[in-house]
Design an enzyme around this catalytic site. Sequence first.
Site, PDB file in Angstrom:
ATOM      1  CG  ASP A  61      38.085  52.157  34.081  1.00 45.54           C
ATOM      2  OD1 ASP A  61      37.774  51.702  35.567  1.00 45.54           O
ATOM      3  OD2 ASP A  61      37.722  51.130  33.369  1.00 45.54           O
ATOM      4  CB  SER A  70      34.899  48.029  35.312  1.00 43.25           C
ATOM      5  OG  SER A  70      35.938  49.149  35.694  1.00 43.25           O
ATOM      6  CG  ASP A  96      37.175  45.928  45.016  1.00 42.93           C
ATOM      7  OD1 ASP A  96      37.359  46.678  44.204  1.00 42.93           O
ATOM      8  OD2 ASP A  96      36.588  44.559  44.775  1.00 42.93           O
ATOM      9  NE  ARG A 122      34.480  43.036  37.767  1.00 40.97           N
ATOM     10  CZ  ARG A 122      34.852  44.281  37.608  1.00 40.97           C
ATOM     11  NH1 ARG A 122      34.401  45.362  38.568  1.00 40.97           N
ATOM     12  NH2 ARG A 122      35.886  44.532  37.128  1.00 40.97           N
ATOM     13  CE  LYS A 143      40.342  49.374  34.565  1.00 44.04           C
ATOM     14  NZ  LYS A 143      39.466  49.177  35.436  1.00 44.04           N
ATOM     15  CG  ASP A 179      39.902  51.921  37.843  1.00 39.57           C
ATOM     16  OD1 ASP A 179      39.118  52.066  38.853  1.00 39.57           O
ATOM     17  OD2 ASP A 179      40.056  50.585  37.735  1.00 39.57           O
ATOM     18  CG  HIS A 232      41.805  50.131  41.804  1.00 43.10           C
ATOM     19  ND1 HIS A 232      40.826  49.923  42.960  1.00 43.10           N
ATOM     20  CD2 HIS A 232      41.509  49.939  40.835  1.00 43.10           C
ATOM     21  CE1 HIS A 232      39.805  49.834  42.287  1.00 43.10           C
ATOM     22  NE2 HIS A 232      39.910  49.796  40.938  1.00 43.10           N
ATOM     23  CG  ASP A 280      34.127  52.729  34.753  1.00 44.38           C
ATOM     24  OD1 ASP A 280      34.815  53.674  34.734  1.00 44.38           O
ATOM     25  OD2 ASP A 280      34.528  51.535  34.597  1.00 44.38           O
ATOM     26  CG  HIS A 281      33.798  53.045  38.395  1.00 49.14           C
ATOM     27  ND1 HIS A 281      35.054  53.287  39.023  1.00 49.14           N
ATOM     28  CD2 HIS A 281      33.987  51.996  37.695  1.00 49.14           C
ATOM     29  CE1 HIS A 281      35.734  52.542  38.505  1.00 49.14           C
ATOM     30  NE2 HIS A 281      35.345  51.765  37.595  1.00 49.14           N
ATOM     31  CG  HIS A 299      35.534  51.536  41.964  1.00 48.23           C
ATOM     32  ND1 HIS A 299      35.029  50.721  41.350  1.00 48.23           N
ATOM     33  CD2 HIS A 299      37.033  51.496  41.590  1.00 48.23           C
ATOM     34  CE1 HIS A 299      35.977  50.013  40.469  1.00 48.23           C
ATOM     35  NE2 HIS A 299      37.082  50.646  40.477  1.00 48.23           N
TER      36      HIS A 299
HETATM   37  O1  LIG Z   1      38.823  44.309  39.745  1.00 46.41           O
HETATM   38  C1  LIG Z   1      39.272  45.327  40.014  1.00 46.41           C
HETATM   39  O2  LIG Z   1      40.419  45.824  39.471  1.00 46.41           O
HETATM   40  C2  LIG Z   1      38.543  46.147  41.282  1.00 46.41           C
HETATM   41  O3  LIG Z   1      37.990  45.387  42.123  1.00 46.41           O
HETATM   42  C3  LIG Z   1      37.509  46.915  40.646  1.00 46.41           C
HETATM   43  O4  LIG Z   1      38.019  47.789  39.537  1.00 46.41           O
HETATM   44  P1  LIG Z   1      36.998  47.985  38.065  1.00 46.41           P
HETATM   45  O5  LIG Z   1      35.752  47.719  38.437  1.00 46.41           O
HETATM   46  O6  LIG Z   1      37.305  49.335  37.688  1.00 46.41           O
HETATM   47  O7  LIG Z   1      37.609  47.019  37.403  1.00 46.41           O
HETATM   48 MN   LIG Z   2      36.263  51.040  35.860  1.00 47.00          MN
HETATM   49 MN   LIG Z   3      38.581  49.986  39.492  1.00 42.71          MN
END
Ligand SMILES: O=C(O)[C@H](O)COP(=O)(O)O
Ligand SMILES: [Mn+2]
Ligand SMILES: [Mn+2]
Length: 559
Positions: free
Chosen positions: A28, A81, A171, A286, A361, A430, A434, A471-472, A501
Site C-alpha cells: 500500500d 486505495s 490527503d 468514498r 487495510k 502508506d 501519511h 495500489d498508488h 498519496h
Molecule cells: O483514508 C485514508 O487513509 C487516506 O485518505 C487515503 O489512504 P488510502 O487510500 O491508502 O486508504
Molecule cells: Mn492505499
Molecule cells: Mn493512503
Amino acid sequence: MGSTDFSWKLADHPKLPKGKTLAIVVLDGWGEANPDKYNCIHTANTPTMDSLKTGAPEKWRLVRAHGKAVGLPTEDDMGNSEVGHNALGAGRIYAQGAKLVDFALASGKIYEGEAFKYIKESFDKGTLHLIGLLSDGGVHSRIDQLQLLLKGAAEHGAKRIRVHILTDGRDVLDGSSVGFVETLEKDLANLREKGIDAQIASGGGRMYVTMDRYENDWDVVKRGWDAQVLGEAPHKFQNAVEAVKTLRSNPKANDQYLPPFVIVDESGKAIGPIVDGDAVVTTNFRADRMVMLAKALEYEDFDKFDRVHFPKIRYAGMLQYDGELKLPSHYLVSPPEIERTSGEYLVKNGIRTFACSETVKFGHVTFFWNGNRSGYFDSTKEEYVEIPSDVGITFNVQPKMKALEIGEKARDVILSGKFDQVRVNIPNSDMVGHTGDIQATTVACEAADLAVKMIIDAIEQVGGIYVITADHGNAEDMVKRNKSGQPLLDKEGNVQILTSHTLQPVPIAIGGPGLGPGVRFRKDVPNGGLANVAATFINLHGFEAPNDYETTLIEVVDN
Ligand SMILES: O=C(O)[C@H](O)COP(=O)(O)O
Ligand SMILES: [Mn+2]
Ligand SMILES: [Mn+2]
C-alpha cells in the site's frame, strides 16, 4: 453481453498451466519516483524489492495508478486505495464516486432522485445537516461538491443548514484546514444573506473524529457522534475558524487529529445538534471511512457505543457505501456498479482464495477488491483473515505495524497448500507515509520489504508464482515539490512535508519457480494501469480473462 450467453466459466489459457499457487501482494502506497532523500523507498534498505527491479527486467515494469487509469475525474487526481483496489480486483476502469457526484451535481440529477426528495421532507420544519471531510483532496470528498450541494439544497428549500466538518491534513497539506474553513464560512455567509440560517455546527480531525474504518476503533466515531448529534465536545467556540486556529496552536496538534469541538451561541448552547425531524447527509463519496457512522445513523439496533439519544432523522449518504449491506438505504448518487470481479470469477472456476491484511487495510483486499462488497462469494472456497491493528496510535510510533505477522500468515497458508490464490495488503509504506514522519516511513518500507521476502520464499518452496504490486504512491515522495521537482519551503524555510498519496506509477513484478520460462511482460501495453493486473493474474491461474477485462500485461514466448 446478452444475458442468455453469459457464463461464469473461464476458458483455459492456451499456454499457461493451472494449479500453481499464486501470491498476490499489494504494497500500500509504494510508488516509483526519482531517488533522493525524500524518497523513503530509496533511502530504506529494501533488498527484495530492489532485486525484483534489477534482477529480471522482463518481469518488472511500472503501471499507472492515478487519474483516468483508475476512473478518477482528471490526471491531477492522485491514486487511492479504493479506486486502486477496485481496479486491481475488477480488471476494468469504472467512473468512480468523485466523477459520478460531479455528473449528478452538474446535471442537477442529484435533486431529482429518490434520496433528495426523501430528505427534502425535513426542510420545512427541520434542519439539514451535512457531515463530511472538508478539503479538496478528492479521495473521500471534495469541498467544491459540498459548495454546490449547499447552494442546491438552499435553492431546493433547505432553510436551516448545519455543517459538521472533519479537517483533513492527510490527503492535503497539514495546516490547509484553516483555509478550507474560511472558504466554507464565506459560502455560509452568502447563504445567510439570502435568509438561510446556515452555519458550521461542529468539527474535529478526521483521524480522531468520525472517520475510522473497518471497525478498528469505535471511540473515533463516538467522539464525532457526541459533537454532531448530542452537541457535546470538550472544546466550545463561537466561530469555526477561531476553533481550528486555536486548536492547531497546540504545538502537537495537526489537522488529522484535531480534538472535537462544537460551535455554541452566546449563552453557551450548541447551535446544531441533530434532533428528531432533521435530515442528515454524509457528504463523502468514498465508503470505507463512512460506513461506521452510517451504521450509527441508520441502525435501530446498535451496540457499538452508547448513542445516548437516537434521533428520528431522514438520512442519506452521498453514495451507498456498502452494496451488500445496502447501507445507507437512501443515497443521493448511485455508486459505480462494479460486477463480475476477478474474485467472483475465480471462485466460480474453482480457485480457492485466501485474503489477509491487518485491520486498517483489511477491507482493501476484500471489500474494495471485490467491488465494494463485504462477505464471501463462496465461503467453502474462501477465507479472509484480519490481523488486529494497533489501536489509538499514529503509526510512526509503530512503523513495522503487522507486516511480519501478515507475512507469516501468508507464508503458512502458502505452505499449507490449501489455497490457489493468497492475497495480502502490506500497509506500512502508506500508513506511516501519511504521518509525514520520514524516518519512520523508511523503517516502514524496510518492514514491508521483509514481509515480501517471506512470501517469495514460501512461493519458492511450493513451486508457485508471485505478483508483487502496489495500489498508488505515497512513501516514495514525502515532500511537496514545484513543477521542476524541487522541494517547496514553507514560511519558516522548512520543507513542506507531503502526507498524501502521489501521482506516481507503481511497480509490478512477477516471478517464482511456477512461472514458465517464456512468460514476460508485453511491450505493447506501455500505458498499462492497475486495471490490467486482473487479466494478468487470471492468466497465471491458467485461464483466459473475460473479454471485457482490460488486456493482460503478459505474453508467453517459446524459448
Ligand atoms: O483514508 C485514508 O487513509 C487516506 O485518505 C487515503 O489512504 P488510502 O487510500 O491508502 O486508504
Ligand atoms: Mn492505499
Ligand atoms: Mn493512503
